[in-house]
Design a protein around this motif. Structure first.
Motif, PDB file in Angstrom:
ATOM      1  N   ASP A 293       0.828  -1.207   0.000  1.00 36.20           N
ATOM      2  CA  ASP A 293       0.000   0.000   0.000  1.00 36.20           C
ATOM      3  C   ASP A 293       0.863   1.258   0.000  1.00 36.20           C
ATOM      4  O   ASP A 293       0.515   2.271  -0.621  1.00 36.20           O
ATOM      5  CB  ASP A 293      -0.929   0.001   1.221  1.00 36.20           C
ATOM      6  CG  ASP A 293      -2.141  -0.904   1.031  1.00 36.20           C
ATOM      7  OD1 ASP A 293      -2.384  -1.340  -0.112  1.00 36.20           O
ATOM      8  OD2 ASP A 293      -2.837  -1.175   2.028  1.00 36.20           O
ATOM      9  N   LYS A 294       2.011   1.216   0.691  1.00 34.35           N
ATOM     10  CA  LYS A 294       2.926   2.352   0.658  1.00 34.35           C
ATOM     11  C   LYS A 294       3.480   2.561  -0.752  1.00 34.35           C
ATOM     12  O   LYS A 294       3.676   3.697  -1.205  1.00 34.35           O
ATOM     13  CB  LYS A 294       4.083   2.136   1.637  1.00 34.35           C
ATOM     14  CG  LYS A 294       3.663   2.001   3.089  1.00 34.35           C
ATOM     15  CD  LYS A 294       3.007   3.248   3.604  1.00 34.35           C
ATOM     16  CE  LYS A 294       2.651   3.124   5.068  1.00 34.35           C
ATOM     17  NZ  LYS A 294       1.920   4.315   5.569  1.00 34.35           N
ATOM     18  N   ALA A 295       3.740   1.450  -1.457  1.00 34.18           N
ATOM     19  CA  ALA A 295       4.215   1.556  -2.833  1.00 34.18           C
ATOM     20  C   ALA A 295       3.175   2.254  -3.712  1.00 34.18           C
ATOM     21  O   ALA A 295       3.512   3.109  -4.540  1.00 34.18           O
ATOM     22  CB  ALA A 295       4.540   0.170  -3.386  1.00 34.18           C
ATOM     23  N   LEU A 296       1.911   1.886  -3.534  1.00 31.88           N
ATOM     24  CA  LEU A 296       0.840   2.539  -4.297  1.00 31.88           C
ATOM     25  C   LEU A 296       0.774   4.026  -3.960  1.00 31.88           C
ATOM     26  O   LEU A 296       0.552   4.862  -4.844  1.00 31.88           O
ATOM     27  CB  LEU A 296      -0.496   1.862  -3.991  1.00 31.88           C
ATOM     28  CG  LEU A 296      -0.683   0.450  -4.546  1.00 31.88           C
ATOM     29  CD1 LEU A 296      -1.977  -0.166  -4.027  1.00 31.88           C
ATOM     30  CD2 LEU A 296      -0.670   0.450  -6.070  1.00 31.88           C
ATOM     31  N   MET A 297       0.954   4.358  -2.702  1.00 31.37           N
ATOM     32  CA  MET A 297       0.946   5.773  -2.307  1.00 31.37           C
ATOM     33  C   MET A 297       2.102   6.526  -2.957  1.00 31.37           C
ATOM     34  O   MET A 297       1.954   7.681  -3.356  1.00 31.37           O
ATOM     35  CB  MET A 297       1.009   5.887  -0.790  1.00 31.37           C
ATOM     36  CG  MET A 297      -0.255   5.409  -0.092  1.00 31.37           C
ATOM     37  SD  MET A 297      -0.059   5.250   1.694  1.00 31.37           S
ATOM     38  CE  MET A 297       0.257   6.955   2.147  1.00 31.37           C
ATOM     39  N   ASN A 298       3.266   5.872  -3.080  1.00 33.31           N
ATOM     40  CA  ASN A 298       4.382   6.508  -3.774  1.00 33.31           C
ATOM     41  C   ASN A 298       4.032   6.813  -5.223  1.00 33.31           C
ATOM     42  O   ASN A 298       4.577   7.747  -5.814  1.00 33.31           O
ATOM     43  CB  ASN A 298       5.617   5.603  -3.732  1.00 33.31           C
ATOM     44  CG  ASN A 298       6.313   5.616  -2.381  1.00 33.31           C
ATOM     45  OD1 ASN A 298       6.078   6.502  -1.566  1.00 33.31           O
ATOM     46  ND2 ASN A 298       7.155   4.628  -2.141  1.00 33.31           N
ATOM     47  N   LEU A 299       3.139   6.018  -5.787  1.00 31.91           N
ATOM     48  CA  LEU A 299       2.699   6.229  -7.167  1.00 31.91           C
ATOM     49  C   LEU A 299       1.486   7.159  -7.254  1.00 31.91           C
ATOM     50  O   LEU A 299       0.956   7.399  -8.343  1.00 31.91           O
ATOM     51  CB  LEU A 299       2.353   4.882  -7.814  1.00 31.91           C
ATOM     52  CG  LEU A 299       3.544   3.951  -8.056  1.00 31.91           C
ATOM     53  CD1 LEU A 299       3.065   2.528  -8.361  1.00 31.91           C
ATOM     54  CD2 LEU A 299       4.416   4.473  -9.189  1.00 31.91           C
ATOM     55  N   GLY A 300       1.048   7.665  -6.115  1.00 32.24           N
ATOM     56  CA  GLY A 300      -0.107   8.560  -6.102  1.00 32.24           C
ATOM     57  C   GLY A 300      -1.424   7.827  -6.256  1.00 32.24           C
ATOM     58  O   GLY A 300      -2.439   8.439  -6.615  1.00 32.24           O
ATOM     59  N   LEU A 301      -1.440   6.507  -5.959  1.00 33.57           N
ATOM     60  CA  LEU A 301      -2.645   5.692  -6.109  1.00 33.57           C
ATOM     61  C   LEU A 301      -3.200   5.291  -4.748  1.00 33.57           C
ATOM     62  O   LEU A 301      -2.515   5.390  -3.731  1.00 33.57           O
ATOM     63  CB  LEU A 301      -2.322   4.435  -6.932  1.00 33.57           C
ATOM     64  CG  LEU A 301      -1.735   4.692  -8.330  1.00 33.57           C
ATOM     65  CD1 LEU A 301      -1.375   3.373  -9.000  1.00 33.57           C
ATOM     66  CD2 LEU A 301      -2.704   5.492  -9.190  1.00 33.57           C
ATOM     67  N   ARG A 302      -4.432   4.827  -4.749  1.00 37.99           N
ATOM     68  CA  ARG A 302      -5.077   4.457  -3.495  1.00 37.99           C
ATOM     69  C   ARG A 302      -4.552   3.120  -2.978  1.00 37.99           C
ATOM     70  O   ARG A 302      -4.208   2.231  -3.760  1.00 37.99           O
ATOM     71  CB  ARG A 302      -6.594   4.347  -3.708  1.00 37.99           C
ATOM     72  CG  ARG A 302      -7.266   5.675  -4.045  1.00 37.99           C
ATOM     73  CD  ARG A 302      -8.754   5.469  -4.249  1.00 37.99           C
ATOM     74  NE  ARG A 302      -9.434   6.720  -4.564  1.00 37.99           N
ATOM     75  CZ  ARG A 302     -10.732   6.814  -4.851  1.00 37.99           C
ATOM     76  NH1 ARG A 302     -11.481   5.710  -4.867  1.00 37.99           N
ATOM     77  NH2 ARG A 302     -11.261   7.995  -5.121  1.00 37.99           N
ATOM     78  N   PRO A 303      -4.520   2.947  -1.634  1.00 36.85           N
ATOM     79  CA  PRO A 303      -4.130   1.649  -1.070  1.00 36.85           C
ATOM     80  C   PRO A 303      -5.052   0.542  -1.548  1.00 36.85           C
ATOM     81  O   PRO A 303      -6.237   0.769  -1.824  1.00 36.85           O
ATOM     82  CB  PRO A 303      -4.260   1.867   0.443  1.00 36.85           C
ATOM     83  CG  PRO A 303      -4.129   3.351   0.624  1.00 36.85           C
ATOM     84  CD  PRO A 303      -4.768   3.963  -0.596  1.00 36.85           C
ATOM     85  N   HIS A 304      -4.515  -0.660  -1.669  1.00 32.83           N
ATOM     86  CA  HIS A 304      -5.265  -1.799  -2.189  1.00 32.83           C
ATOM     87  C   HIS A 304      -5.646  -2.786  -1.081  1.00 32.83           C
ATOM     88  O   HIS A 304      -6.759  -3.305  -1.070  1.00 32.83           O
ATOM     89  CB  HIS A 304      -4.421  -2.520  -3.236  1.00 32.83           C
ATOM     90  CG  HIS A 304      -5.101  -3.669  -3.910  1.00 32.83           C
ATOM     91  ND1 HIS A 304      -6.059  -3.501  -4.892  1.00 32.83           N
ATOM     92  CD2 HIS A 304      -4.968  -5.016  -3.751  1.00 32.83           C
ATOM     93  CE1 HIS A 304      -6.481  -4.681  -5.309  1.00 32.83           C
ATOM     94  NE2 HIS A 304      -5.839  -5.620  -4.631  1.00 32.83           N
TER      95      HIS A 304
END
Length: 427
Positions: free
Chosen positions: A267-278
């Protein structure tokens, strides 16, 4: 006589002209936290190693061997390929530096192996790496994204894959060294893991910012397809990571704890991409000993420790600065702040504190606000006591301070600034 025409179209990198609002900051942060594995006295771990059971030793060896493969591919293929396609010379320089540190990470695992394992066991571990199916499959997915860059959409996918590797896939391997070091076992090897995590944190943030810029250059239709592709990539990797975690950790009963930790970082990786947590894994769901190991501030394990990750080599001793002689309670009135429209307003330090609090809340990071005061607020006030600062200057200094304290919070702050800037341009 035939003459040769020299191509005069080559350009040089000009560090005096920033390419964007953050790349130079990431360069400086990478340089500040440079380290080499020889600085850590790994021989201190030999006695602790002998107290582990054979299953514990085997798990430790295999997670480090797997991490070595990930770092090898990232340093040899991932960073160079992305760097090749990124337009800015300063961005290329930062990515190249990061790629070099990936090789330093891989070398550090070999240093741990040479300290704890026999030569025969080391060779067996590298044979295991070549034959471990889930590990090889994960790398095939990531490597495929790196080697298929042909346009902006595939560049975005490669950058997203890099962020998944840096901010997600490494962490199933990081779990066990952090788990043991948190119990006071193999603390020197755990120190190396802490240094690596400090690097990977800013690697994931920086490539994530580059990926968001690449995404914004795509058309709406292609952007939607690219974002959906990231979720598909994550689900593919999660299935492989689940089997990989079970294969490594089942013998010591930690597979469920490791999976929660991995998904928390996904989820932190998604946040780094500006995306919502999964996955929606919260910090309280993660093993607290391991979660504490993600904090990358200066550490020293005990009185006898040779060094922590805040160690400063004698050749790079930090000199005294004006701030060491700055006493806020005796400071004169602060100069007015120049707003973007030219108006001058009183300096309000609580604006800085509130902005940092919002960025920290957006990432779920608990900041030590004594550090915020020391590293951010007081230096800005010191400068504001001598001259009028603009709003942009203050925000630049907040960014730099946050990079030293928490790259993750710095990323949220940078994104907030960029969103506000876009809103102003649209108005």
């Amino acid at each position: 006589m035939e003459t040769t025409t020299i191509d005069s179209g080559f350009s040089a990198v000009n560090w005096n002209r920033p390419e964007d609002g953050y790349t130079q900051m990431f360069w400086n942060q990478n340089v500040r936290q440079f380290w080499v594995d020889e600085e850590i006295p790994l021989s201190d771990d030999k006695l602790a190693w002998m107290t582990l059971t054979p299953d514990e030793q085997r798990t430790y060896e295999e997670v480090l061997a797997g991490l070595t493969l990930l770092d090898t591919v990232q340093g040899s293929v991932g960073m160079p390929r992305i760097s090749e396609w990124v337009p800015g010379f300063q961005a290329k320089a930062v990515l190249s530096f990061m790629g070099a540190m990936e090789h330093m990470h891989a070398k550090s695992y070999s240093s741990i192996f040479s300290t704890l394992c026999t030569s025969a066991r080391i060779e067996a571990l590298f044979d295991w790496v070549r034959g471990q199916p889930e590990l090889q499959h994960k790398l095939a997915v990531i490597h495929g994204a790196y080697t298929r860059i042909a346009d902006e959409e595939s560049l975005y996918r490669a950058m997203a894959s890099s962020v998944m590797l840096e901010s997600y896939l490494f962490y199933s391997g990081f779990f066990y060294p952090l788990y043991l070091a948190g119990q006071g076992r193999l603390t020197s090897s755990g120190e190396i893991i802490s240094l690596i995590i400090r690097d990977e944190a800013i690697h994931g943030v920086y490539v994530g910012l580059l990926a968001q810029e690449a995404l914004n250059r795509l058309s709406d239709k292609v952007r939607a397809r690219a974002e959906a592709g990231v979720v598909e990539l994550l689900e593919t990797l999660d299935a492989l990571e689940t089997r990989y975690t079970q294969a490594l950790y089942h013998r010591i009963g930690l597979e469920e704890a490791v999976l929660r930790f991995s998904r928390y970082n996904a989820d932190k990786a998604l946040m780094n991409l500006g995306l919502r947590p999964h996955f929606g894994v919260e910090a309280q769901d993660v093993n607290p000993v391991v979660l504490a190991g993600l904090r990358t501030e200066t550490k020293n394990h005990d009185f006898f420790s040779t060094k922590g990750n805040g160690y400063i080599k004698a050749t790079r001793v930090e000199p005294l600065s004006d701030l060491d002689f700055y006493f806020p309670e005796l400071a004169p009135d602060l100069q007015l702040v120049v707003k973007r429209d030219g108006r001058q307003v009183p300096f309000d330090e609580m604006r800085i504190v509130r902005a940092v609090q919002k960025a920290a809340a957006a990432t779920g990071v608990a900041l030590d606000f004594e550090w915020v005061a020391r590293r951010i607020v007081e230096p800005v006030k010191l400068e504001a006591s001598a001259r009028s600062l603009t709003v942009e200057e203050i925000q630049d200094r907040v960014e730099r301070g946050l990079m030293e304290i928490s790259p993750e919070v710095a990323r949220a702050y940078i994104l907030y600034r960029e969103e506000r800037a876009r809103a102003r341009r649209r108005a």
